[in-house]
Design a protein around this motif. Structure first.
Motif, short mmCIF file in Angstrom:
data_model
loop_
_atom_site.label_atom_id
_atom_site.label_comp_id
_atom_site.label_asym_id
_atom_site.label_seq_id
_atom_site.Cartn_x
_atom_site.Cartn_y
_atom_site.Cartn_z
N MET A 245 -78.96 -73.93 -29.32
CA MET A 245 -78.12 -73.16 -28.43
C MET A 245 -77.39 -72.08 -29.19
N GLY A 246 -77.26 -70.92 -28.60
CA GLY A 246 -76.55 -69.82 -29.23
C GLY A 246 -75.08 -69.83 -28.84
N ASP A 247 -74.43 -68.73 -29.13
CA ASP A 247 -73.02 -68.61 -28.75
C ASP A 247 -72.90 -68.65 -27.25
N THR A 248 -71.80 -69.18 -26.78
CA THR A 248 -71.55 -69.18 -25.35
C THR A 248 -71.15 -67.77 -24.93
N ALA A 249 -71.45 -67.41 -23.70
CA ALA A 249 -71.18 -66.06 -23.22
C ALA A 249 -69.69 -65.72 -23.28
N TRP A 250 -68.84 -66.68 -22.96
CA TRP A 250 -67.40 -66.39 -22.94
C TRP A 250 -66.86 -66.08 -24.32
N SER A 251 -67.53 -66.55 -25.37
CA SER A 251 -67.03 -66.33 -26.72
C SER A 251 -67.17 -64.88 -27.15
N LYS A 252 -67.93 -64.11 -26.40
CA LYS A 252 -68.15 -62.70 -26.73
C LYS A 252 -67.33 -61.76 -25.85
N ARG A 253 -66.63 -62.30 -24.86
CA ARG A 253 -65.89 -61.46 -23.92
C ARG A 253 -64.40 -61.60 -24.13
N GLU A 254 -63.78 -60.49 -24.52
CA GLU A 254 -62.35 -60.50 -24.81
C GLU A 254 -61.50 -60.82 -23.57
N ASP A 255 -61.94 -60.37 -22.39
CA ASP A 255 -61.16 -60.65 -21.18
C ASP A 255 -61.11 -62.15 -20.89
N ILE A 256 -62.22 -62.82 -21.11
CA ILE A 256 -62.26 -64.27 -20.87
C ILE A 256 -61.46 -64.99 -21.95
N LYS A 257 -61.58 -64.54 -23.19
CA LYS A 257 -60.81 -65.16 -24.28
C LYS A 257 -59.31 -65.01 -24.04
N THR A 258 -58.89 -63.86 -23.51
CA THR A 258 -57.47 -63.64 -23.22
C THR A 258 -57.01 -64.59 -22.11
N GLU A 259 -57.84 -64.76 -21.09
CA GLU A 259 -57.50 -65.68 -20.00
C GLU A 259 -57.43 -67.12 -20.52
N LEU A 260 -58.37 -67.50 -21.37
CA LEU A 260 -58.35 -68.84 -21.95
C LEU A 260 -57.09 -69.05 -22.80
N LYS A 261 -56.69 -68.02 -23.52
CA LYS A 261 -55.49 -68.09 -24.34
C LYS A 261 -54.27 -68.40 -23.47
N MET A 262 -54.19 -67.74 -22.33
CA MET A 262 -53.07 -68.00 -21.41
C MET A 262 -53.15 -69.41 -20.85
N ASP A 263 -54.35 -69.87 -20.54
CA ASP A 263 -54.52 -71.24 -20.05
C ASP A 263 -54.10 -72.26 -21.10
N ILE A 264 -54.41 -71.96 -22.36
CA ILE A 264 -54.01 -72.86 -23.46
C ILE A 264 -52.49 -72.95 -23.54
N ILE A 265 -51.82 -71.80 -23.43
CA ILE A 265 -50.36 -71.78 -23.46
C ILE A 265 -49.78 -72.66 -22.36
#
Length: 53
Positions: free
Chosen positions: A1-21
């Motif tokens: 398996m390669g990288d997940t699609a969300w790991s390459k998208r800054e908008d999704i990573k930013t949203e995940l960061k907020m969810d983590i908080i």
């Protein structure tokens, strides 16, 4: 398996960061502002998905 699609998208990573908080706050963790913490959590999520069978 390669990288997940969300790991390459800054908008999704930013949203995940907020969810983590929010999740950390729900479980009583103090606010975290260190970028390394978010990077660590996202790396763990990537590894979990990659190694899950």
């Amino acid at each position: 398996m390669g990288d997940t699609a969300w790991s390459k998208r800054e908008d999704i990573k930013t949203e995940l960061k907020m969810d983590i908080i929010v999740k950390l706050a729900e479980f009583g963790y103090p606010p975290v502002t260190m970028e390394a913490v978010y990077k660590n959590v996202l790396e763990q999520a990537e590894n979990f998905k990659r190694n899950r069978r």
